[in-house]
Design an enzyme around this catalytic site. Structure first.
Site, PDB file in Angstrom:
ATOM      1  N   ARG A  58     -41.822  40.375 -55.450  1.00 51.88           N
ATOM      2  CA  ARG A  58     -40.416  39.977 -55.438  1.00 51.88           C
ATOM      3  C   ARG A  58     -40.229  38.653 -56.174  1.00 51.88           C
ATOM      4  O   ARG A  58     -41.080  37.760 -56.087  1.00 51.88           O
ATOM      5  CB  ARG A  58     -39.907  39.868 -54.002  1.00 51.88           C
ATOM      6  CG  ARG A  58     -39.782  41.208 -53.295  1.00 51.88           C
ATOM      7  CD  ARG A  58     -39.273  41.046 -51.887  1.00 51.88           C
ATOM      8  NE  ARG A  58     -40.199  40.295 -51.043  1.00 51.88           N
ATOM      9  CZ  ARG A  58     -39.999  40.036 -49.759  1.00 51.88           C
ATOM     10  NH1 ARG A  58     -38.880  40.436 -49.171  1.00 51.88           N
ATOM     11  NH2 ARG A  58     -40.889  39.374 -49.057  1.00 51.88           N
ATOM     12  N   ASP A  60     -37.362  35.381 -57.106  1.00 53.50           N
ATOM     13  CA  ASP A  60     -36.203  34.689 -56.554  1.00 53.50           C
ATOM     14  C   ASP A  60     -35.041  34.673 -57.539  1.00 53.50           C
ATOM     15  O   ASP A  60     -35.162  35.087 -58.698  1.00 53.50           O
ATOM     16  CB  ASP A  60     -36.579  33.244 -56.204  1.00 53.50           C
ATOM     17  CG  ASP A  60     -37.536  33.155 -55.033  1.00 53.50           C
ATOM     18  OD1 ASP A  60     -37.516  34.056 -54.177  1.00 53.50           O
ATOM     19  OD2 ASP A  60     -38.306  32.170 -54.978  1.00 53.50           O
ATOM     20  N   ARG A 205     -43.718  27.291 -58.754  1.00 54.84           N
ATOM     21  CA  ARG A 205     -42.754  26.227 -59.055  1.00 54.84           C
ATOM     22  C   ARG A 205     -43.169  24.893 -58.442  1.00 54.84           C
ATOM     23  O   ARG A 205     -42.919  23.826 -59.025  1.00 54.84           O
ATOM     24  CB  ARG A 205     -41.362  26.640 -58.570  1.00 54.84           C
ATOM     25  CG  ARG A 205     -40.770  27.791 -59.394  1.00 54.84           C
ATOM     26  CD  ARG A 205     -39.554  28.401 -58.720  1.00 54.84           C
ATOM     27  NE  ARG A 205     -38.519  27.406 -58.467  1.00 54.84           N
ATOM     28  CZ  ARG A 205     -37.466  27.618 -57.694  1.00 54.84           C
ATOM     29  NH1 ARG A 205     -37.321  28.787 -57.063  1.00 54.84           N
ATOM     30  NH2 ARG A 205     -36.570  26.664 -57.519  1.00 54.84           N
TER      31      ARG A 205
END
Length: 271
Positions: A58, A60, A205
């Protein structure tokens, strides 16, 4: 629709790319546009019945994908070209199927993956960009790529990456094997390539956020290892923005024969 020789109930794997802008992320959400939602709607139109897919990883809001992989069990007979061309006709401009392959019932888009690859792209120049504004992180301060690369090497291996996971991360274990973390410059663009057996929520990130601080000389090279050892998210600093992040592709055992290993970001090549 044109028929295909495979029997009903055949398991299919699909490779797709998407621009994460304009979507709430991969996962289907009520009253929001998701990549999963538009993909399932397009496949359902081709099949003329409801289709639900399982995804490799998945992503974001605002995160892009070069070769996301999904699987589903088809209740109808269709050729590979019918899935790809038919779905692409129904998909919005920011999402496209690249290929379709029949796979054995043992294949699982998520659990069969042995690794996942990401690339984070930074635009490093004084001036903003009109073309790259939604597809890179713009850092106008000069970045020391050699320092970033040196710091990245201290994070390789199997570790507890609690310091690099989001507070909302639902993974049962924070331990991951990070086998690649490489920083490369091509002109004004800097790529951070990461590969691991799995990633925690916001892990890439947060890794990039630490490397950027080191590249700006706000922190020393050995700070990355200190953050890792602390297992404290509060020590890791700023999370890099989503627009520069690309899910490159998962890796699967060769027995499945899926065209994922050759996938590249289409820029910053020349390895």
């Amino acid at each position: 629709m044109e028929q295909f020789a495979e029997p009903r109930g055949t398991r299919w794997a699909l490779g797709l790319e998407y621009d994460g802008n304009g979507f709430c992320g991969w996962q289907r959400q009520l009253d929001q546009d998701s990549v999963q939602g538009v993909v399932e709607a397009a496949l359902s139109r081709v099949a003329q019945c409801p289709i639900s897919v399982v995804v490799a990883g998945r992503t974001d809001t605002g995160v892009h994908a070069l070769c996301q992989v999904v699987h589903f069990d088809s209740p109808v007979l269709r050729r590979p070209e019918a899935w790809v061309r038919g779905a692409n006709t129904a998909l919005p401009a920011g999402v496209a199927l690249r290929w379709a392959r029949v796979v054995p019932d043992s294949f699982h888009a998520r659990f069969s993956a042995t690794a996942r690859r990401y690339r984070y792209v930074i635009l490093n120049r004084r001036e903003k960009s009109a073309l790259w504004r939604n597809h890179t992180a713009w850092i106008y301060s000069p970045l020391d790529v050699e320092a970033m690369q040196a710091a990245a090497q201290t994070l390789l291996g199997t570790h507890d990456f609690s310091a690099f996971r989001a507070a909302a991360c639902q993974a049962k274990s924070p331990v991951r094997n990070l086998c690649q973390l490489r920083v490369v410059r091509r002109g004004d663009l800097i790529a951070v390539d990461a590969e691991a057996n799995g990633f925690l929520h916001h892990m890439v990130r947060n890794l990039v956020g630490v490397l950027i601080a080191i590249g700006k000389a706000d922190r020393p090279v050995d700070w990355a290892a200190e953050v890792l050892a602390s297992r404290d998210r509060c020590r890791a600093g700023v999370t890099a923005p989503p627009g520069g992040l690309y899910f490159v592709a998962p890796r699967y055992p060769a027995e499945f024969g899926l065209p994922v290993d050759a996938m590249d970001a289409g820029f910053l090549t020349g390895d």
